[in-house]
Enzyme design. Sequence first.
Site, short mmCIF file in Angstrom:
data_model
loop_
_atom_site.label_atom_id
_atom_site.label_comp_id
_atom_site.label_asym_id
_atom_site.label_seq_id
_atom_site.Cartn_x
_atom_site.Cartn_y
_atom_site.Cartn_z
N GLY A 1 -21.64 -4.21 -35.09
CA GLY A 1 -21.80 -2.80 -35.36
C GLY A 1 -22.33 -2.52 -36.77
N ARG A 2 -21.76 -3.36 -37.81
CA ARG A 2 -22.26 -3.34 -39.15
C ARG A 2 -22.86 -4.50 -39.70
NH1 ARG A 2 -16.74 -1.73 -42.69
NH2 ARG A 2 -15.37 -3.24 -41.53
N LYS B 1 -21.81 -8.03 -43.43
CA LYS B 1 -20.79 -7.06 -43.09
C LYS B 1 -21.31 -5.93 -44.14
CE LYS B 1 -15.76 -6.51 -42.81
NZ LYS B 1 -14.58 -7.12 -43.06
N ASP C 1 -21.10 4.28 -39.43
CA ASP C 1 -22.40 4.37 -40.51
C ASP C 1 -22.79 2.90 -40.94
OD1 ASP C 1 -20.40 3.39 -42.30
OD2 ASP C 1 -20.61 5.27 -43.47
N ARG D 1 -21.38 -13.31 -45.64
CA ARG D 1 -20.45 -14.34 -45.36
C ARG D 1 -20.87 -15.84 -45.01
NH1 ARG D 1 -18.00 -11.76 -40.93
NH2 ARG D 1 -16.66 -10.57 -42.13
N ARG E 1 -17.77 -15.81 -31.15
CA ARG E 1 -16.52 -15.22 -30.71
C ARG E 1 -15.92 -15.66 -29.36
NH1 ARG E 1 -19.39 -12.10 -34.13
NH2 ARG E 1 -18.20 -11.24 -35.90
N ASP F 1 -12.53 -10.56 -30.48
CA ASP F 1 -13.77 -10.67 -31.19
C ASP F 1 -13.51 -10.94 -32.70
OD1 ASP F 1 -12.39 -8.02 -31.12
OD2 ASP F 1 -14.01 -7.11 -32.39
N ASP G 1 -13.37 -12.41 -41.18
CA ASP G 1 -13.16 -10.99 -40.99
C ASP G 1 -12.03 -10.32 -41.47
OD1 ASP G 1 -14.59 -8.60 -40.37
OD2 ASP G 1 -14.11 -8.68 -38.30
#
Length: 476
Positions: A92-93, A113, A125, A179, A186, A255, A265
């Site tokens: 999502g980002r 990220k 966002d 990263r 996942r 995830d 993460d």
Amino acid sequence: MSEAVEYKADPQFATLGPDFADPVAPAAFPQATERYWNAAWAAELGLEGLSAEDRIKHFQRFEPLADNQPEPLAMRYHGHQFRSYKPDLGDGRGFLLAQLRDRENRLLDLATKGSGQTPWSRSGDGRLTLKGAVREVLAANMLEALGVYTSKPFAVFETGEALQRNDEPSPTRSAVLTRLGHSHMRFGTFQRHAFENSPARIGQLIEHCLELYYPDVDAGEDPASALLKAVIEANAKLVASWMAAGFVHGVLNTDNLNVTGESFDYGPWRFLPYYEPGFTAAYFDQTGLYAYGRQPEAVFWALQQFAGALALVGDQKQLLADLNTFPAVYRVALLDAFMARFGVTSAGRDEDEKLVRAFLAFMQDSLLPWEQVIFDHFCGEASFARAHARGYKGELYKDFRDMLFEREPVLPARLKHPIFKQDKPVSMVVDEVERVWDAIADADDWAPLHALLDDVRAIGEGYGLGADRVGFIQPA
């Protein structure tokens, strides 16, 4: 001096096809101030020759690396979040930027990220706060120093946007992180295709993971079982190393766990100030589901969901039998992790377990700082003078000390490292992290972060559990 590494692009994920990811465009950021560059790992990938402008080009504007993915790919996955199934997840980002080989010929990912919105952003966002990036840099470097198999922060650029967040003072500064990881495949990647009832895609994923991440595993007639066994072992070692490091990941959703057993993460992570099984990292973990002492249970539960996805193509009875090996595999991994942290040899599994239990009993009774006690007793009796000077006392302490001092130290020459002349080890408890961030937020003072990363590198060298992988660029 190590030989130079040749850059070797190998974009394998894209070969799976369009059902596994969505092409996306990175955000156009107004600012490109380099805050972190991992020079050591750039050298391991053949990227040490990149100029400052090249680094902006590839890790802030995200233009493709040579012969690599022609465009970023937002990975598709599902997942259980706090054990509630979410079928609307995905990157999502962030996105997968590139894949390449390191010195050891491992296939590694460069993924982002905070790089902008994707089809899976939902109402977000797509951005990352600068504080979030700094926290990930600190977490990953500290974990590596303590012997945890972890992703590496590769590059951080401050991006010049004012972000609104409801969990920290706003507006706050923005950043984008790249990263380096040994797979972003996942458990939730498999769950998505099981949810869509696609055994063909599950089979693709199994073949892909065995070939690229477990090439030495004999798949035999049951590739699903072969993969599950390998993933169980890798993730048992991962959670065991967290426990020995006194680390709380905070969000062990399916995830946030991957097939290579690499920690990644970092959101609301914490290190234990002292031993407390119920210690939680995330303010929103109100039931303590992912508390320190429940992390092995959480990883085992996630492995069960992973096995459930594999069951579309594998033998269910065999997969269940494989899952039932987790407690024994974890026990061995935990004892190995603690012996490494203590810097002593094994005396056999049962005796090692008695030592760990004695340590935890003393820690729970005394409420002394977790890292301090391990630091003071590293290499067992070889650290007698330092431990004695600290003034430890009590029957529970004596039980722990006597069992520890019976063991042979592993490479006691490590105690000659300058860090063992210090009174205290480096700390990464929340107050220390906030101190570093406050200096940046209040005065744009990056010196405390420099100093803390130097300390982390030193403790990694002293303990000998993690490689020297800290690379930092002075901010303008």
